[in-house]
Design a protein around this motif. Structure first.
Motif, PDB file in Angstrom:
ATOM      1  N   ALA A 148       0.817  -1.212   0.000  1.00 29.31           N
ATOM      2  CA  ALA A 148       0.000   0.000   0.000  1.00 29.31           C
ATOM      3  C   ALA A 148       0.853   1.264   0.000  1.00 29.31           C
ATOM      4  O   ALA A 148       0.371   2.339  -0.347  1.00 29.31           O
ATOM      5  N   THR A 149       2.120   1.150   0.393  1.00 25.97           N
ATOM      6  CA  THR A 149       2.937   2.362   0.478  1.00 25.97           C
ATOM      7  C   THR A 149       3.513   2.798  -0.862  1.00 25.97           C
ATOM      8  O   THR A 149       4.109   3.850  -0.962  1.00 25.97           O
ATOM      9  N   GLY A 150       3.361   1.989  -1.886  1.00 24.64           N
ATOM     10  CA  GLY A 150       3.658   2.486  -3.220  1.00 24.64           C
ATOM     11  C   GLY A 150       4.871   1.914  -3.912  1.00 24.64           C
ATOM     12  O   GLY A 150       5.643   1.131  -3.361  1.00 24.64           O
ATOM     13  N   ASP A 151       5.002   2.376  -5.125  1.00 22.10           N
ATOM     14  CA  ASP A 151       5.962   1.877  -6.084  1.00 22.10           C
ATOM     15  C   ASP A 151       7.400   2.225  -5.727  1.00 22.10           C
ATOM     16  O   ASP A 151       7.660   3.214  -5.052  1.00 22.10           O
ATOM     17  N   ILE A 152       8.348   1.411  -6.210  1.00 25.95           N
ATOM     18  CA  ILE A 152       9.762   1.780  -6.129  1.00 25.95           C
ATOM     19  C   ILE A 152      10.376   1.575  -7.511  1.00 25.95           C
ATOM     20  O   ILE A 152       9.826   0.864  -8.341  1.00 25.95           O
ATOM     21  N   VAL A 153      11.516   2.209  -7.735  1.00 25.06           N
ATOM     22  CA  VAL A 153      12.146   2.035  -9.050  1.00 25.06           C
ATOM     23  C   VAL A 153      13.499   1.342  -8.962  1.00 25.06           C
ATOM     24  O   VAL A 153      14.013   0.842  -9.952  1.00 25.06           O
ATOM     25  N   THR A 154      14.068   1.340  -7.769  1.00 24.96           N
ATOM     26  CA  THR A 154      15.338   0.625  -7.611  1.00 24.96           C
ATOM     27  C   THR A 154      15.227  -0.310  -6.419  1.00 24.96           C
ATOM     28  O   THR A 154      14.468  -0.044  -5.469  1.00 24.96           O
ATOM     29  N   PRO A 155      15.955  -1.411  -6.417  1.00 29.78           N
ATOM     30  CA  PRO A 155      15.901  -2.336  -5.284  1.00 29.78           C
ATOM     31  C   PRO A 155      16.374  -1.647  -4.009  1.00 29.78           C
ATOM     32  O   PRO A 155      17.270  -0.791  -4.055  1.00 29.78           O
ATOM     33  N   PRO A 156      15.816  -1.991  -2.863  1.00 31.75           N
ATOM     34  CA  PRO A 156      16.240  -1.366  -1.605  1.00 31.75           C
ATOM     35  C   PRO A 156      17.632  -1.841  -1.195  1.00 31.75           C
ATOM     36  O   PRO A 156      18.055  -2.929  -1.584  1.00 31.75           O
ATOM     37  N   PRO A 157      18.354  -1.033  -0.391  1.00 31.65           N
ATOM     38  CA  PRO A 157      19.679  -1.462   0.068  1.00 31.65           C
ATOM     39  C   PRO A 157      19.581  -2.632   1.060  1.00 31.65           C
ATOM     40  O   PRO A 157      18.544  -2.827   1.698  1.00 31.65           O
ATOM     41  N   ALA A 158      20.659  -3.387   1.163  1.00 33.58           N
ATOM     42  CA  ALA A 158      20.664  -4.613   1.977  1.00 33.58           C
ATOM     43  C   ALA A 158      20.306  -4.332   3.440  1.00 33.58           C
ATOM     44  O   ALA A 158      19.621  -5.145   4.082  1.00 33.58           O
ATOM     45  N   ASP A 159      20.755  -3.180   3.985  1.00 36.59           N
ATOM     46  CA  ASP A 159      20.441  -2.933   5.398  1.00 36.59           C
ATOM     47  C   ASP A 159      18.948  -2.668   5.606  1.00 36.59           C
ATOM     48  O   ASP A 159      18.384  -3.021   6.641  1.00 36.59           O
ATOM     49  N   ALA A 160      18.303  -2.078   4.588  1.00 38.25           N
ATOM     50  CA  ALA A 160      16.856  -1.866   4.688  1.00 38.25           C
ATOM     51  C   ALA A 160      16.115  -3.212   4.611  1.00 38.25           C
ATOM     52  O   ALA A 160      15.120  -3.421   5.310  1.00 38.25           O
ATOM     53  N   VAL A 161      16.630  -4.107   3.780  1.00 38.45           N
ATOM     54  CA  VAL A 161      16.025  -5.447   3.681  1.00 38.45           C
ATOM     55  C   VAL A 161      16.154  -6.159   5.023  1.00 38.45           C
ATOM     56  O   VAL A 161      15.195  -6.750   5.534  1.00 38.45           O
ATOM     57  N   ALA A 162      17.331  -6.078   5.621  1.00 36.62           N
ATOM     58  CA  ALA A 162      17.561  -6.744   6.917  1.00 36.62           C
ATOM     59  C   ALA A 162      16.645  -6.149   7.990  1.00 36.62           C
ATOM     60  O   ALA A 162      16.083  -6.882   8.812  1.00 36.62           O
ATOM     61  N   ALA A 163      16.480  -4.817   7.966  1.00 34.15           N
ATOM     62  CA  ALA A 163      15.633  -4.166   8.974  1.00 34.15           C
ATOM     63  C   ALA A 163      14.169  -4.595   8.808  1.00 34.15           C
ATOM     64  O   ALA A 163      13.474  -4.865   9.802  1.00 34.15           O
ATOM     65  N   ALA A 164      13.714  -4.678   7.559  1.00 32.87           N
ATOM     66  CA  ALA A 164      12.324  -5.098   7.323  1.00 32.87           C
ATOM     67  C   ALA A 164      12.140  -6.568   7.709  1.00 32.87           C
ATOM     68  O   ALA A 164      11.124  -6.947   8.286  1.00 32.87           O
ATOM     69  N   ARG A 165      13.145  -7.360   7.392  1.00 33.94           N
ATOM     70  CA  ARG A 165      13.058  -8.798   7.708  1.00 33.94           C
ATOM     71  C   ARG A 165      12.924  -9.033   9.213  1.00 33.94           C
ATOM     72  O   ARG A 165      12.270  -9.959   9.657  1.00 33.94           O
ATOM     73  N   ALA A 166      13.560  -8.147   9.973  1.00 30.39           N
ATOM     74  CA  ALA A 166      13.505  -8.284  11.435  1.00 30.39           C
ATOM     75  C   ALA A 166      12.079  -8.053  11.946  1.00 30.39           C
ATOM     76  O   ALA A 166      11.742  -8.436  13.061  1.00 30.39           O
TER      77      ALA A 166
END
Ligand code: ADP
Ligand code: MG
Length: 364
Positions: A148-166
């Motif tokens: 729901a928060t919307g589109d992205i155009v580039t893959p997120p950085p690895a630290d953001a992925v790790a933070a979301a995964r947590a």
């Protein structure tokens, strides 16, 4: 034909709509039941409308004394609106949004009976897949631009992925069937997109049956349920589409009645960056969109919600692991994998009974 078209416009709060690169191939499964023998009870009624950011279609044979098509349309739309009002993460006032954003950790949240059914089923499929399927995947879905928060155009950085995964993990959820409550032990957020359309199909089915209808096809965003006889007579005939972007090819057909059919396919919903394609199916174990050769999964099940959930679950697991899980549970599943020179088709033993003729198993 007696088409009755919907006057409602697409739900502005629902779905991913145009934000995500979509190919022209709309449905993995397309109805190919053509005109043929006419049903003695008259022409089928065809109804359609919009829900959950997608479309719905219902075709039914009208028994004597059936409600007027306008009343059937209104009843279907009301059933779908109720599901959307409960489970849409695009609506701030939905039950799911209140649980996700407002409700505190450690305090039981009272859930409605329908939401309870969905949560319980999703947690069971999640447990059976060792965390590959997980309805707390929401933060990762949002991070990868499919929420729901919307589109992205580039893959997120690895630290953001790790933070979301947590912030992901269904172990943080405790569902109490007795008092219909859900408690989170950390701030997790639910995303039931992977099975809500199937649940909506089941809800519409229940409503239609309650109206005395026995022969119908219900389809919401590609997930279907078939009951009784098709307008041609006999079971409903459903085509399995070859998952080729931009081209409509038919891999074969299945004959189904009194069962649900759900599909998952990463060629329909993804974004591309730097020449790489990112699926909307995320593997919570890694935090990244799945990247394997399984491009299409079709599940036949007597419950549309479970067919939908399992189709997504197998999309995460991939063909090899998915087939093992499906066979251990005697599920009817059809897999299409991409290969360097085409596609490889396979299915579980339970799927064979639905096949009209051998599909392109092993074909390349
Ligand atoms: P498909 O038919 O391609 O499986 P669905 O609409 O059934 O599509 O489910 C895809 C949605 O499920 C995604 O858009 C996302 O919201 C959610 N999702 C993504 N990854 C997972 C996962 N690992 N477990 C559960 N839900 C997921
Ligand atoms: Mg699904």
């Amino acid at each position: 034909m007696r088409p009755v078209s919907s006057s409602s416009s697409p739900d502005p709060t629902g779905g991913r709509g145009t934000r995500i690169l979509r190919l022209c191939v709309l449905l993995l499964l397309v109805l190919v039941a053509g005109c043929g023998e006419r049903d003695p009870r008259g022409e089928p009624v065809r109804l359609s409308g919009a829900t959950m950011g997608t479309t719905w279609n219902v075709t039914y044979l009208e028994p004597p004394g059936a409600p007027a098509p306008e009343a059937v349309h209104a009843g279907i739309q009301a059933a779908l609106d109720a599901v959307n009002a409960t489970m849409s993460t695009y609506r701030a006032d939905s039950e799911i949004s209140r649980f996700n954003h407002e409700h505190p950790v450690g305090v039981p949240f009272p859930v409605s009976a329908g939401f309870g059914v969905v949560i319980e089923a999703a947690l069971a499929v999640g447990a059976a897949t060792g965390g590959a399927y997980d309805i707390t995947v929401g933060p990762l879905v949002d991070l990868w631009g499919f929420g729901a928060t919307g589109d992205i155009v580039t893959p997120p950085p690895a630290d953001a992925v790790a933070a979301a995964r947590a912030r992901v993990g269904q172990d943080a959820l405790a569902f109490e069937r007795g008092d219909l409550s859900l408690t989170k032990s950390k701030p997790v957020a639910l995303d039931v997109s992977s099975l809500a359309k199937g649940y909506a199909v089941d809800e519409v089915t229940a409503w239609l049956s309650g109206q005395g209808l026995a022969d119908y096809l219900v389809e919401v965003g590609g997930e279907m349920r078939l009951a009784g006889r098709s307008p041609r007579g006999g079971p409903w005939r459903i085509a399995i589409e070859q998952p080729e972007p931009g081209r409509r090819g038919i891999a074969g057909a299945i004959l189904v009645s009194d069962a649900a059919v759900a599909t998952s396919g990463d060629y329909r919903n993804f974004f591309e960056a730097g020449g790489k394609r990112y699926s909307h199916t995320i593997d919570p174990r890694t935090g990244y969109p799945v990247a394997h050769d399984l491009v299409s999964v079709t599940v036949v099940h007597d419950n549309a919600m479970l067919a939908d959930a399992w189709a997504t679950a197998f999309s995460v697991l991939g063909a090899q692991r998915g087939r093992a899980v499906a066979e251990a549970r005697s599920l009817a599943v059809y897999f299409i994998q991409s290969a360097p020179d085409g596609y490889v088709h396979s299915h579980t033993p339970g799927f064979a009974r639905y096949m009209e003729s051998p599909l392109k198993e092993g074909a390349r």
